[in-house]
Motif scaffolding. Structure first.
Motif, PDB file in Angstrom:
ATOM      1  N   HIS A 133       0.840  -1.186   0.000  1.00  8.77           N
ATOM      2  CA  HIS A 133       0.000   0.000   0.000  1.00  8.77           C
ATOM      3  C   HIS A 133       0.884   1.247   0.000  1.00  8.77           C
ATOM      4  O   HIS A 133       2.109   1.146   0.070  1.00  8.77           O
ATOM      5  CB  HIS A 133      -0.935  -0.015   1.213  1.00  8.77           C
ATOM      6  N   LYS A 134       0.268   2.415  -0.074  1.00 11.31           N
ATOM      7  CA  LYS A 134       1.001   3.664  -0.204  1.00 11.31           C
ATOM      8  C   LYS A 134       1.949   3.901   0.967  1.00 11.31           C
ATOM      9  O   LYS A 134       3.081   4.370   0.774  1.00 11.31           O
ATOM     10  CB  LYS A 134       0.020   4.824  -0.331  1.00 11.31           C
ATOM     11  N   ASP A 135       1.484   3.600   2.166  1.00 12.30           N
ATOM     12  CA  ASP A 135       2.303   3.913   3.337  1.00 12.30           C
ATOM     13  C   ASP A 135       2.494   2.731   4.282  1.00 12.30           C
ATOM     14  O   ASP A 135       2.921   2.900   5.415  1.00 12.30           O
ATOM     15  CB  ASP A 135       1.705   5.097   4.107  1.00 12.30           C
ATOM     16  N   TYR A 136       2.175   1.531   3.820  1.00 11.04           N
ATOM     17  CA  TYR A 136       2.454   0.364   4.664  1.00 11.04           C
ATOM     18  C   TYR A 136       2.500  -0.908   3.835  1.00 11.04           C
ATOM     19  O   TYR A 136       1.992  -0.969   2.702  1.00 11.04           O
ATOM     20  CB  TYR A 136       1.429   0.243   5.799  1.00 11.04           C
ATOM     21  N   LEU A 137       3.135  -1.920   4.416  1.00  6.23           N
ATOM     22  CA  LEU A 137       3.182  -3.260   3.845  1.00  6.23           C
ATOM     23  C   LEU A 137       2.418  -4.201   4.759  1.00  6.23           C
ATOM     24  O   LEU A 137       2.653  -4.211   5.973  1.00  6.23           O
ATOM     25  CB  LEU A 137       4.635  -3.740   3.720  1.00  6.23           C
ATOM     26  N   ARG A 138       1.537  -4.973   4.187  1.00  4.98           N
ATOM     27  CA  ARG A 138       0.839  -5.987   5.001  1.00  4.98           C
ATOM     28  C   ARG A 138       1.587  -7.310   4.852  1.00  4.98           C
ATOM     29  O   ARG A 138       1.845  -7.780   3.741  1.00  4.98           O
ATOM     30  CB  ARG A 138      -0.611  -6.140   4.573  1.00  4.98           C
ATOM     31  N   CYS A 139       1.929  -7.882   5.979  1.00  2.00           N
ATOM     32  CA  CYS A 139       2.748  -9.080   5.983  1.00  2.00           C
ATOM     33  C   CYS A 139       2.070 -10.205   6.746  1.00  2.00           C
ATOM     34  O   CYS A 139       1.261  -9.972   7.656  1.00  2.00           O
ATOM     35  CB  CYS A 139       4.103  -8.805   6.644  1.00  2.00           C
ATOM     36  N   GLU A 140       2.440 -11.419   6.364  1.00  2.00           N
ATOM     37  CA  GLU A 140       2.018 -12.603   7.105  1.00  2.00           C
ATOM     38  C   GLU A 140       3.199 -13.087   7.945  1.00  2.00           C
ATOM     39  O   GLU A 140       4.344 -13.151   7.463  1.00  2.00           O
ATOM     40  CB  GLU A 140       1.588 -13.707   6.145  1.00  2.00           C
ATOM     41  N   VAL A 141       2.930 -13.402   9.197  1.00  2.00           N
ATOM     42  CA  VAL A 141       3.976 -13.887  10.091  1.00  2.00           C
ATOM     43  C   VAL A 141       4.246 -15.364   9.787  1.00  2.00           C
ATOM     44  O   VAL A 141       3.352 -16.202   9.904  1.00  2.00           O
ATOM     45  CB  VAL A 141       3.572 -13.711  11.568  1.00  2.00           C
ATOM     46  N   LEU A 142       5.458 -15.666   9.374  1.00  2.00           N
ATOM     47  CA  LEU A 142       5.832 -17.047   9.090  1.00  2.00           C
ATOM     48  C   LEU A 142       6.486 -17.718  10.291  1.00  2.00           C
ATOM     49  O   LEU A 142       6.316 -18.917  10.509  1.00  2.00           O
ATOM     50  CB  LEU A 142       6.797 -17.094   7.896  1.00  2.00           C
ATOM     51  N   THR A 143       7.246 -16.939  11.042  1.00  2.00           N
ATOM     52  CA  THR A 143       7.919 -17.460  12.234  1.00  2.00           C
ATOM     53  C   THR A 143       7.486 -16.629  13.425  1.00  2.00           C
ATOM     54  O   THR A 143       7.716 -15.419  13.461  1.00  2.00           O
ATOM     55  CB  THR A 143       9.448 -17.384  12.089  1.00  2.00           C
ATOM     56  N   PRO A 144       6.844 -17.224  14.408  1.00  2.00           N
ATOM     57  CA  PRO A 144       6.350 -16.458  15.556  1.00  2.00           C
ATOM     58  C   PRO A 144       7.493 -15.990  16.448  1.00  2.00           C
ATOM     59  O   PRO A 144       8.608 -16.514  16.403  1.00  2.00           O
ATOM     60  CB  PRO A 144       5.464 -17.462  16.283  1.00  2.00           C
ATOM     61  N   GLY A 145       7.205 -14.984  17.276  1.00  2.00           N
ATOM     62  CA  GLY A 145       8.206 -14.500  18.211  1.00  2.00           C
ATOM     63  C   GLY A 145       7.757 -13.225  18.886  1.00  2.00           C
ATOM     64  O   GLY A 145       6.713 -12.653  18.555  1.00  2.00           O
ATOM     65  N   LEU A 146       8.558 -12.769  19.843  1.00  2.00           N
ATOM     66  CA  LEU A 146       8.265 -11.538  20.579  1.00  2.00           C
ATOM     67  C   LEU A 146       8.901 -10.368  19.845  1.00  2.00           C
ATOM     68  O   LEU A 146      10.122 -10.298  19.722  1.00  2.00           O
ATOM     69  CB  LEU A 146       8.812 -11.634  22.010  1.00  2.00           C
ATOM     70  N   LEU A 147       8.065  -9.465  19.353  1.00  2.00           N
ATOM     71  CA  LEU A 147       8.544  -8.314  18.594  1.00  2.00           C
ATOM     72  C   LEU A 147       8.763  -7.138  19.529  1.00  2.00           C
ATOM     73  O   LEU A 147       7.869  -6.752  20.280  1.00  2.00           O
ATOM     74  CB  LEU A 147       7.530  -7.937  17.506  1.00  2.00           C
ATOM     75  N   LYS A 148       9.991  -6.576  19.490  1.00  2.00           N
ATOM     76  CA  LYS A 148      10.344  -5.477  20.385  1.00  2.00           C
ATOM     77  C   LYS A 148      10.743  -4.241  19.582  1.00  2.00           C
ATOM     78  O   LYS A 148      10.940  -4.296  18.372  1.00  2.00           O
ATOM     79  CB  LYS A 148      11.514  -5.904  21.288  1.00  2.00           C
ATOM     80  N   SER A 149      10.877  -3.125  20.299  1.00  3.05           N
ATOM     81  CA  SER A 149      11.264  -1.861  19.674  1.00  3.05           C
ATOM     82  C   SER A 149      12.716  -1.890  19.219  1.00  3.05           C
ATOM     83  O   SER A 149      13.547  -2.630  19.762  1.00  3.05           O
ATOM     84  CB  SER A 149      11.069  -0.710  20.670  1.00  3.05           C
ATOM     85  N   ASN A 150      12.996  -1.060  18.213  1.00  5.28           N
ATOM     86  CA  ASN A 150      14.377  -0.831  17.741  1.00  5.28           C
ATOM     87  C   ASN A 150      15.085  -2.120  17.342  1.00  5.28           C
ATOM     88  O   ASN A 150      16.279  -2.285  17.575  1.00  5.28           O
ATOM     89  CB  ASN A 150      15.189  -0.095  18.813  1.00  5.28           C
ATOM     90  N   ARG A 151      14.345  -3.038  16.736  1.00  6.71           N
ATOM     91  CA  ARG A 151      14.948  -4.281  16.245  1.00  6.71           C
ATOM     92  C   ARG A 151      15.427  -4.091  14.804  1.00  6.71           C
ATOM     93  O   ARG A 151      14.817  -3.381  14.013  1.00  6.71           O
ATOM     94  CB  ARG A 151      13.936  -5.430  16.293  1.00  6.71           C
ATOM     95  N   HIS A 152      16.509  -4.785  14.490  1.00  6.81           N
ATOM     96  CA  HIS A 152      17.079  -4.679  13.150  1.00  6.81           C
ATOM     97  C   HIS A 152      16.203  -5.401  12.134  1.00  6.81           C
ATOM     98  O   HIS A 152      15.653  -6.473  12.417  1.00  6.81           O
ATOM     99  CB  HIS A 152      18.485  -5.267  13.133  1.00  6.81           C
TER     100      HIS A 152
END
Length: 423
Positions: free
Chosen positions: A91-110
């Protein structure tokens, strides 16, 4: 600097600048499940609650051009590959993604985009601010992260020239673009770092050992130092002893004759930093001691005076107890003889330059010394020999193969001298 001055143990210092990296923004950490949808948005001015108040979780990232760089079904890796996403909508200002590998998503991750060329500049505003500190402190080495092509190195050099600052530049190879352009990157850089953390994410992991070996050999062939870094002793961040796989990994880097093996998190945030250094030193010394006498016969040395380096190596290796002594202001001769990788032969390089003295510390097999050069070459040689005798490095009946120049009839002549210590 204060510490090494107090210990009278001069060391070289490297500054690692971050370079063009993509990271997630600030948000409340969230657990992702397999098959869940996640929106990666380039809208960075959203409040935290706005990022998390929808049925589909939203995460901001700091790279607006990602929308143009990626395609449907491309893979995005977050947090060093722990979380794997697949793009299913753009989309214009975002990408919609499907999670393939679960996990804990945190701030400032590479965030890694395997196989995708990104259009970020090689030097960020933060890099330029950090480099001011390097200039003020006269740091010996600058390591540039995520080098994609030789122009990245040229841009860094040109920026530093404005300040009349000329450190050695280390190119960190961390992505597929860096591998694709490795020959020109080696030619433009002063040294190469194989940064296996991001490289192992950007490239198929089964190819990483082959890539490491290929880069090491290319660097040696081009007389450039090469560093193997990342995950050398990862388990020792929390454990007092290494895994057997880590022992083998370090051994392989030594067998491959890398100039340096590098610790990162193990000594910066780990619980056993001194033990890590001891382990790495013990393994390296054991492997090197078991290496037979040899050198790299296939290294091309084009100038006649450089070919003398090979002659010095052959002579020293055929003598039972011998070392090689080199005198060099710039360190160029040291770099060349190091690339020959003469095993079981100590190489002592004496220089009158403080900068060269410190920058030679990353060269394979080189033990640098700083002394004052006397106009009388013979006095300089005798002073160097006395330094080695006082340090109990040379003993009676040891041979020294000495590379230096002398003046004959007002002409500078390159020479190889053979001296035997008789007292």
């Amino acid at each position: 600097k204060k510490v090494y001055k107090n210990l009278n143990r001069p060391i070289a210092i490297m500054m690692d600048i971050k370079g063009p990296e993509i990271r997630t923004g600030e948000f409340q950490e969230a657990q992702l499940t397999k098959g869940e949808l996640l929106d990666l948005t380039i809208t960075t001015n959203l409040k935290i609650e706005e990022l998390n108040n929808d049925t589909i979780k939203k995460v901001s990232i700091n790279y607006p051009e990602i929308i143009n760089d990626v395609h449907i079904n491309d893979t995005i890796l977050v947090d060093n590959g722990l979380i794997q996403l697949k793009i299913i909508e753009k989309h214009k200002d975002y990408l919609r993604c499907e999670v393939l590998t679960p996990g804990l998503l945190k701030s400032n991750r590479h965030v890694n985009l395997p196989g995708i060329k990104i259009n970020l500049p090689p030097l960020t505003d933060k890099d330029k601010k950090d480099l001011i500190v390097a200039i003020e402190e006269n740091i010996d080495f600058i390591a540039l992260s995520f080098v994609r092509e030789s122009n990245d190195i040229i841009e860094l050099k040109n920026y530093l020239k404005e300040f009349n600052y000329h450190p050695k530049i280390i190119a960190k190879v961390e992505n597929q673009s860096g591998i694709d352009n490795i020959d020109s990157i080696i030619a433009e850089s002063d040294a190469i770092m194989i940064a296996r953390g991001d490289l192992g994410i950007e490239c198929p992991y089964e190819k990483l050992p082959l890539i490491q070996r290929q880069i090491i050999n290319k660097c040696i062939d081009h007389y450039k130092p090469v560093i193997v870094a990342t995950h050398m002793l990862e388990s020792m961040i929390h454990a007092p002893v290494p895994t057997r796989a880590e022992v083998t990994d370090i051994s392989n880097a030594v067998f491959e004759q890398a100039d340096c093996i590098m610790l990162s998190a193990e000594t910066s945030i780990g619980q056993y930093p001194l033990e890590c250094i001891s382990v790495m030193k013990t393994i390296s010394l054991e492997i090197e001691a078991a290496s037979p006498r040899s050198y790299r016969h296939n290294i091309e040395l084009h100038l006649p005076k450089n070919k003398m380096l090979r002659s010095a190596v052959v002579l020293a290796q055929q003598l039972k107890r011998a070392c090689i002594i080199v005198f060099s202001h710039s360190g160029a001769s040291a770099q060349l003889i190091s690339s020959l990788r003469p095993t079981q032969i100590p190489i002592f390089v004496f220089t009158d330059s403080e900068t060269t003295f410190k920058q030679m510390r990353i060269l394979w097999g080189i033990q640098p010394y700083k002394i004052t050069f006397n106009p009388d070459r013979n006095i300089t040689i005798n002073n160097a020999l006395q330094e080695l005798i006082n340090s109990n490095i040379m003993q009676k009946d040891d041979y020294a193969v000495i590379l230096t120049n002398i003046i004959v009839d007002q002409i500078l002549v390159e020479t190889i001298q053979l001296r035997r210590l008789i007292s």
